[in-house]
Design a protein around this motif. Structure first.
Motif, PDB file in Angstrom:
ATOM      1  N   LYS A  29       0.845  -1.203   0.000  1.00  0.00           N
ATOM      2  CA  LYS A  29       0.000   0.000   0.000  1.00  0.00           C
ATOM      3  C   LYS A  29       0.875   1.246   0.000  1.00  0.00           C
ATOM      4  CE  LYS A  29      -2.420   1.097   3.899  1.00  0.00           C
ATOM      5  NZ  LYS A  29      -3.541   0.911   4.836  1.00  0.00           N
ATOM      6  N   PHE A  30       0.472   2.232  -0.767  1.00  0.00           N
ATOM      7  CA  PHE A  30       1.144   3.533  -0.705  1.00  0.00           C
ATOM      8  C   PHE A  30       0.083   4.622  -0.607  1.00  0.00           C
ATOM      9  CE2 PHE A  30       2.732   7.446  -2.605  1.00  0.00           C
ATOM     10  CZ  PHE A  30       3.838   7.669  -1.795  1.00  0.00           C
ATOM     11  N   TYR A  31       0.157   5.424   0.446  1.00  0.00           N
ATOM     12  CA  TYR A  31      -0.748   6.563   0.639  1.00  0.00           C
ATOM     13  C   TYR A  31       0.077   7.835   0.745  1.00  0.00           C
ATOM     14  CZ  TYR A  31      -5.000   3.866   1.767  1.00  0.00           C
ATOM     15  OH  TYR A  31      -6.096   3.053   1.714  1.00  0.00           O
ATOM     16  N   GLN A  32      -0.379   8.879   0.095  1.00  0.00           N
ATOM     17  CA  GLN A  32       0.255  10.191   0.219  1.00  0.00           C
ATOM     18  C   GLN A  32      -0.765  11.184   0.770  1.00  0.00           C
ATOM     19  OE1 GLN A  32       3.572  11.346  -0.576  1.00  0.00           O
ATOM     20  NE2 GLN A  32       2.752  13.078   0.598  1.00  0.00           N
ATOM     21  N   PHE A  33      -0.483  11.703   1.943  1.00  0.00           N
ATOM     22  CA  PHE A  33      -1.322  12.746   2.550  1.00  0.00           C
ATOM     23  C   PHE A  33      -0.641  14.084   2.299  1.00  0.00           C
ATOM     24  CE2 PHE A  33      -2.184   8.910   4.847  1.00  0.00           C
ATOM     25  CZ  PHE A  33      -3.550   8.950   5.099  1.00  0.00           C
ATOM     26  N   SER A  34      -1.435  15.052   1.924  1.00  0.00           N
ATOM     27  CA  SER A  34      -0.849  16.352   1.640  1.00  0.00           C
ATOM     28  C   SER A  34      -1.733  17.471   2.191  1.00  0.00           C
ATOM     29  CB  SER A  34      -0.686  16.506   0.117  1.00  0.00           C
ATOM     30  OG  SER A  34      -0.138  17.765  -0.169  1.00  0.00           O
ATOM     31  N   ALA A  35      -1.096  18.391   2.891  1.00  0.00           N
ATOM     32  CA  ALA A  35      -1.783  19.599   3.353  1.00  0.00           C
ATOM     33  C   ALA A  35      -0.846  20.760   3.020  1.00  0.00           C
ATOM     34  CB  ALA A  35      -2.060  19.538   4.845  1.00  0.00           C
ATOM     35  N   PRO A  36      -1.034  21.403   1.862  1.00  0.00           N
ATOM     36  CA  PRO A  36      -0.123  22.462   1.428  1.00  0.00           C
ATOM     37  C   PRO A  36       0.071  23.515   2.517  1.00  0.00           C
ATOM     38  CG  PRO A  36      -1.639  21.898  -0.328  1.00  0.00           C
ATOM     39  CD  PRO A  36      -2.101  21.160   0.887  1.00  0.00           C
ATOM     40  N   LYS A  37       1.301  23.896   2.715  1.00  0.00           N
ATOM     41  CA  LYS A  37       1.719  24.894   3.712  1.00  0.00           C
ATOM     42  C   LYS A  37       1.505  24.410   5.143  1.00  0.00           C
ATOM     43  CE  LYS A  37       0.935  28.777   0.641  1.00  0.00           C
ATOM     44  NZ  LYS A  37       0.172  29.999   0.367  1.00  0.00           N
ATOM     45  N   LEU A  38       1.278  23.103   5.318  1.00  0.00           N
ATOM     46  CA  LEU A  38       1.110  22.582   6.670  1.00  0.00           C
ATOM     47  C   LEU A  38       1.967  21.339   6.888  1.00  0.00           C
ATOM     48  CD1 LEU A  38      -0.615  23.108   9.286  1.00  0.00           C
ATOM     49  CD2 LEU A  38      -2.086  21.275   8.474  1.00  0.00           C
ATOM     50  N   ASP A  39       1.670  20.282   6.141  1.00  0.00           N
ATOM     51  CA  ASP A  39       2.398  19.038   6.355  1.00  0.00           C
ATOM     52  C   ASP A  39       2.132  18.064   5.207  1.00  0.00           C
ATOM     53  OD1 ASP A  39       4.085  17.324   7.584  1.00  0.00           O
ATOM     54  OD2 ASP A  39       2.823  16.924   9.320  1.00  0.00           O
ATOM     55  N   ASP A  40       3.040  17.144   5.030  1.00  0.00           N
ATOM     56  CA  ASP A  40       2.869  16.029   4.096  1.00  0.00           C
ATOM     57  C   ASP A  40       3.322  14.758   4.800  1.00  0.00           C
ATOM     58  OD1 ASP A  40       2.031  17.362   1.632  1.00  0.00           O
ATOM     59  OD2 ASP A  40       4.020  18.263   1.692  1.00  0.00           O
ATOM     60  N   VAL A  41       2.578  13.711   4.598  1.00  0.00           N
ATOM     61  CA  VAL A  41       2.955  12.417   5.174  1.00  0.00           C
ATOM     62  C   VAL A  41       2.714  11.341   4.129  1.00  0.00           C
ATOM     63  CG1 VAL A  41       2.486  10.709   6.974  1.00  0.00           C
ATOM     64  CG2 VAL A  41       2.287  13.141   7.514  1.00  0.00           C
ATOM     65  N   SER A  42       3.698  10.483   3.960  1.00  0.00           N
ATOM     66  CA  SER A  42       3.494   9.340   3.062  1.00  0.00           C
ATOM     67  C   SER A  42       3.624   8.045   3.862  1.00  0.00           C
ATOM     68  CB  SER A  42       4.506   9.361   1.913  1.00  0.00           C
ATOM     69  OG  SER A  42       5.810   9.199   2.406  1.00  0.00           O
ATOM     70  N   ILE A  43       2.869   7.054   3.427  1.00  0.00           N
ATOM     71  CA  ILE A  43       2.909   5.734   4.076  1.00  0.00           C
ATOM     72  C   ILE A  43       3.178   4.682   3.003  1.00  0.00           C
ATOM     73  CG2 ILE A  43       1.615   3.980   5.337  1.00  0.00           C
ATOM     74  CD1 ILE A  43      -0.192   6.142   6.398  1.00  0.00           C
TER      75      ILE A  43
END
Lengths: 213, 90
Positions: A131-145
């Motif tokens: 599984k690959f997930y990319q979370f993105s919150a521009p100008k706040l945070d990014d997290v990938s799993i």
């Protein structure tokens, strides 16, 4: 007493690891998975055998104690399924949009997004998934799993019997933990309920629960 | 005499009930297959349903004098996420 009961309930209204993001048409999935570095709580409804939508709350706790949360409305799609005589394979894609919140540095709430792809292949005694997930919150945070699993069941349980699995999970979330987290775990499912317990090699507990309604 | 009548009634009821065996592809996980049981149970023509993962067979017993057509069976299995390989009626 009430907080204790609520705590127990939350533990058991929790889980996705096994979670096919899309289940049978008309089915609802409630799931939660919990580890020290993250938690994932979700409810989704499969309005078609290839489509599901729902709500998803992810919380990441980084090594520096910063926490980032994503509250998302998700849309999951079964892109491809292979139904064979003795095995099944699946590829899913997911997208989501909502809000993200962080308590560190750039405190605040911003728009948050999710894009993901995952696949699995299983028989009655073997299981693999990636599984690959990319979370993105521009100008706040990014997290990938990036998560991979491999497991086996020592026996073939029939439809109404308890099924037990031994699994090894690896998770890499570079923005949360610098190293790969390896977690041996036990999975059980009985009828429409699944639960998993484990501990990472570093001693972090892992709990997972899922129910199909 | 009463027992005999009950037995005769049961026999005659079974004589008009359908027993359908559906061979299903991809059915390797009992939890995932719960949808099959749930959906067939919702159909009023269905008297009993049994899912056998060893044989990959779903067995459907219909109510007396009732039937389910192949299209309905295929639709339910497909909506549960599986493929129908074969349907047999006894």
């Amino acid at each position: 007493m009430l907080p204790y009961l609520l705590g127990i309930l939350l533990l058991f209204v929790n889980a996705e690891a096994y979670a096919h993001p899309v289940i049978y048409k008309g089915g609802t999935m409630i799931a939660s998975q919990n580890m020290e570095m993250f938690s994932d709580n979700q409810i989704n409804y499969s309005f078609h055998q290839k489509w599901a939508t729902g709500l998803n709350l992810w919380r990441f706790t980084k090594e520096n104690a910063e926490t980032t949360q994503f509250g998302l409305v998700r849309l999951n799609h079964l892109l491809k399924r292979w139904n064979n005589d003795n095995s099944q394979g699946n590829i899913y894609i997911s997208t989501g949009a909502g809000v993200a919140e962080s308590n560190f540095n750039m405190k605040g709430t911003k728009a948050g997004y999710l894009g993901g792809v995952e696949g699995d292949w299983e028989t009655r005694t073997l299981f693999t998934s990636l599984k690959f997930y990319q979370f993105s919150a521009p100008k706040l945070d990014d997290v990938s799993i990036t998560q991979a699993r491999i497991g086996f069941s020592p026996y073939e349980a029939n439809f109404d019997k308890l099924q037990s699995w031994v699994m090894l999970q690896t998770m890499y979330m570079p923005q949360v933990q610098r190293s790969v987290v390896v977690t041996p775990l036990l999975r059980f499912f009985y009828n429409n309920i699944l639960w998993e317990v484990g501990s990472s090699l570093r001693g972090e507990w892992f709990l997972n629960f899922m129910v199909h309604i | 005499m009463k027992k005999l009548l009950v037995i005769l009634l049961l026999i005659s009821a079974n004589a008009f009930a359908d027993e359908i065996s559906v061979k299903v592809q991809g059915m390797v996980c009992s939890m995932c297959a719960q949808g099959i049981k749930k959906k067939f149970t919702e159909i009023k023509e269905v008297k009993a349903i049994d899912v056998n993962l060893d044989q990959k067979v779903v067995s459907i017993s219909t109510e007396e004098g009732k039937n389910i057509d192949d299209e309905t069976i295929k639709r339910i299995i497909t909506e549960a996420g599986y493929n129908v390989a074969n349907i047999e009626r006894k």
